[in-house]
Design an enzyme around this catalytic site. Structure first.
Site, short mmCIF file in Angstrom:
data_model
loop_
_atom_site.label_atom_id
_atom_site.label_comp_id
_atom_site.label_asym_id
_atom_site.label_seq_id
_atom_site.Cartn_x
_atom_site.Cartn_y
_atom_site.Cartn_z
N HIS A 197 7.76 -1.30 10.18
CA HIS A 197 7.61 -1.28 11.63
C HIS A 197 8.89 -0.83 12.32
O HIS A 197 8.87 -0.16 13.34
CB HIS A 197 7.20 -2.67 12.15
CG HIS A 197 5.73 -2.79 12.33
ND1 HIS A 197 5.01 -3.88 11.94
CD2 HIS A 197 4.84 -1.93 12.86
CE1 HIS A 197 3.73 -3.68 12.23
NE2 HIS A 197 3.60 -2.51 12.78
N GLU A 439 -14.41 16.58 0.54
CA GLU A 439 -13.18 16.38 -0.25
C GLU A 439 -13.48 16.38 -1.75
O GLU A 439 -12.61 16.07 -2.56
CB GLU A 439 -12.44 15.12 0.18
CG GLU A 439 -13.27 13.87 0.31
CD GLU A 439 -12.50 12.70 0.92
OE1 GLU A 439 -11.27 12.75 1.04
OE2 GLU A 439 -13.16 11.70 1.27
C1 PEP Z 1 -7.91 13.60 2.54
O1 PEP Z 1 -8.30 13.30 1.41
O2 PEP Z 1 -7.48 14.72 2.86
C2 PEP Z 1 -7.94 12.60 3.61
C3 PEP Z 1 -7.65 12.93 4.84
O3 PEP Z 1 -8.23 11.31 3.26
P1 PEP Z 1 -7.19 10.28 2.56
O4 PEP Z 1 -5.85 10.96 2.57
O5 PEP Z 1 -7.26 9.05 3.36
O6 PEP Z 1 -7.79 10.16 1.19
MG MG Z 2 -9.47 11.50 1.03
#
Ligand code: PEP
Ligand code: MG
Length: 586
Positions: A197, A439
């Protein structure tokens, strides 16, 4: 008095960018020494009574600081003090510390130390910087409590004279809020990390800082000349005149650039030929929301909800989640907030929701897969989002969708959540948009099929790169192979945008790629509609966007797609950006 003026350079963690030059002012924030000693059984109630008194005093002190800060600085950053008050009021703290006093028959101070150690051990095993740093909040509060218990006052920051650099073993978030920015140019500490923080506040208040320096307090003395380079994590002690001049020049340049970037805040995210690309912020915790507006963003493109579920033994109920989502939606209004449903599992652990030991967690029960196995929990989250959406504009989206059956199952949970609210007579936003993260490579390959059943796509490039290239995103050894510009990634992005637009839905990006100006011509040229990124990244992306005609970007993207390696794409992009859009990357 000035010291022997020995020149040296130290390295730490850059916690808040900017260059600061000033004289060292030491702040005593060393930890209290606490002795542990056995007590008689009859002494137990006395120690418990001392604990209760110290808790009361600490609480009163924090409330007083809170009131003073509210007058001096307004309400914006008071959540830090509120978080500390919540720690103090947590029944587990009293239960555990009392338990140590009673079961181990030790003095209250030692019981507090044991409790803190136990907590920090628990946090140190967590593979998440943010959560590890939350453990440090507990340490800070316990230190304040110990000072009350031992009658050792917590000294306020010394009155700074002239432009100074505070030097301390550690500084608490409360210290940072009490800094007088007209006097203090920056700070350096032995302890601390980027996600503490203290560091978050330093960035929010734009105070240059380098933390985690191990022993900067032994290297410096009051009056030493100090230069901080907060972006690079460098601290120069008593630099020679040549080095000092270099830093003074860099400071002028940095300050000038920041001023120029601030001017962009009110300007629309438009290309010279009139294409609007919505630029939004990614947030993991509500503290980051003011930074989005401060940096000229419009709403939240990714609100990672998992932090509400981590760092605790119980799960948040509908009311708690509703309150959290409502606060974020209100804070972002009139702009929209895209709320991602729970994405735990893989490298994000949640004590209350453990999928069991898995040989391969990144390919295991994570994200929407976990939500679908826990339909009660999933519907609770969905109901909270649906209700909160009435307070502004929320969109919800599911992480890690790999195919249509998963998407349909998630949507039928959403329909059930709506039916439950209707049955309870609770109002909600029936028109909330529903999207998915793209993704996983399978989602790219069937993007056309998925696009027919959702309102938007949001590409998570962090995971998409990991899964497409089979490179663990957190494996340092493989970092050079983690290539956002790999032709496979560029082709995937093209497939996703085309499928989205053919179905008449929006294509967004919320992975780290969105925040790097180097990639902007490609993402713009491919036709993405929204980019969501870390709030501080917005100004630089916006600056390039405003210089980069969409028509030119389309040509750049088309040409980049003909390159056969990431390295080729990168050098092509660097050249184009410098020559066509007069921007350089140093
Ligand atoms: C990603 O995978 O690009 C994403 C935005 O999700 P995270 O980084 O939370 O897995
Ligand atoms: Mg992700």
């Amino acid at each position: 008095m000035a010291s022997a003026r020995t020149k040296s350079v130290l390295h730490g963690t850059g916690a808040s960018p900017g260059i600061a030059i000033g004289t060292a002012q030491m702040v005593d924030r060393s930890r209290l020494r606490v002795l542990e000693f056995p007590i008689e059984a009859g002494q137990v109630p006395v120690e418990i009574g001392r604990l209760a008194l110290a808790l009361d005093d600490t609480r009163r002190e924090l409330l007083r600081i809170r009131d003073e800060l509210a007058v001096e600085r307004g309400a914006e950053h008071l959540y830090v003090i509120d978080a500390h008050l919540l720690i103090l009021e947590d029944s587990m703290l009293v239960r555990e510390v009392t338990g140590f006093i009673r079961d181990e028959e030790i003095n209250a101070e030692a019981a507090i130390r044991r409790f803190t150690r136990k907590f920090l051990e628990h946090f140190s095993g967590v593979d998440d910087d943010y959560l590890r740093e939350r453990g440090r909040d507990i340490e800070t509060v316990m230190e304040r409590l110990l000072r009350h218990m031992t009658g050792t006052p917590h000294h306020p920051l010394p009155r700074a004279t002239g432009r100074c650099i505070l030097v301390a073993h550690d500084l608490s978030p409360t210290d940072i809020l009490q800094i007088d920015a007209t006097q203090v140019a920056g700070f350096v500490t032995d302890l601390g990390g980027r996600n503490a923080h203290t560091a978050i506040l330093a960035r929010a208040l734009e105070i240059p800082a380098v933390v985690g320096m191990a022993s900067v307090t032994s290297a410096l003395r009051d009056g030493d000349l100090v230069v901080i380079d907060g972006a690079r994590g460098i601290v120069e002690i008593n630099p020679d005149s040549e080095t000092l001049e270099t830093y003074q020049r860099r400071k002028r340049l940095y300050d000038h650039q920041e001023q120029e970037l601030t001017k962009l805040r009110e300007l629309p995210p438009l290309t010279p030929d009139g294409y609007r690309l919505r630029l939004q912020g990614n947030v993991e915790f509500p503290e980051e929301i003011p930074a989005i507006t401060a940096h000229g963003g419009q709403g939240i493109g990714l609100y990672r909800t998992e932090l509400l579920f981590m760092n605790r033994d119980t799960l948040p109920d509908e009311e708690e989640q509703y309150a959290a989502y409502a606060a974020v939606i209100r804070a972002a209004a009139p702009h929209p907030v895209s709320i991602r449903t729970l994405d735990v599992g893989g490298d994000k652990l949640c004590g209350a929701l453990h999928p069991g030991d898995e040989a391969n967690p990144a390919l295991g029960v994570r994200a929407v897969r976990l939500s679908l196995r826990e339909p009660e929990l999933f519907r609770t989250q969905l109901r909270a989002i649906l209700r909160a959406s009435l307070l502004g504009t929320a969109r919800l989206f599911f992480p890690m969708i790999s195919g249509l059956p998963e998407l349909r199952a998630a949507k039928s949970c959403l329909a059930e959540a709506k039916a439950e609210l209707t049955a309870r007579g609770v109002p909600y936003d029936d028109a909330v948009e529903v999207g998915i993260m793209i993704e996983i490579p399978s989602a790219v390959i069937i993007a056309d099929l998925l696009a027919r059943e959702v309102d938007f796509f949001s590409v998570g490039t962090n995971d998409l790169i990991q899964y497409t290239l089979a490179i663990d995103r957190s494996n340092e050894q493989l970092a050079p192979l983690y290539e956002p510009l790999h032709p496979a990634i560029l082709r995937s992005l093209k497939t996703v945008v085309e499928a989205a637009h053919a179905a008449g839905i929006r294509a967004c990006i919320c992975g780290e790629m969105a925040g790097d100006p180097l990639y902007l011509p490609i993402l713009l040229g491919l036709g993405f509609d929204e980019l969501s990124m870390s709030p501080v990244a917005i100004p630089r992306v916006k600056r390039l966007l405003r210089r980069c005609p969409k028509e030119e970007a389309t040509k750049v993207a088309a040409r980049a797609l003909t390159c056969s390696t990431a390295a080729q794409v990168e050098s092509y992009l660097q050249g184009e950006i410098a020559s066509r859009f007069s921007e350089s990357f140093d």
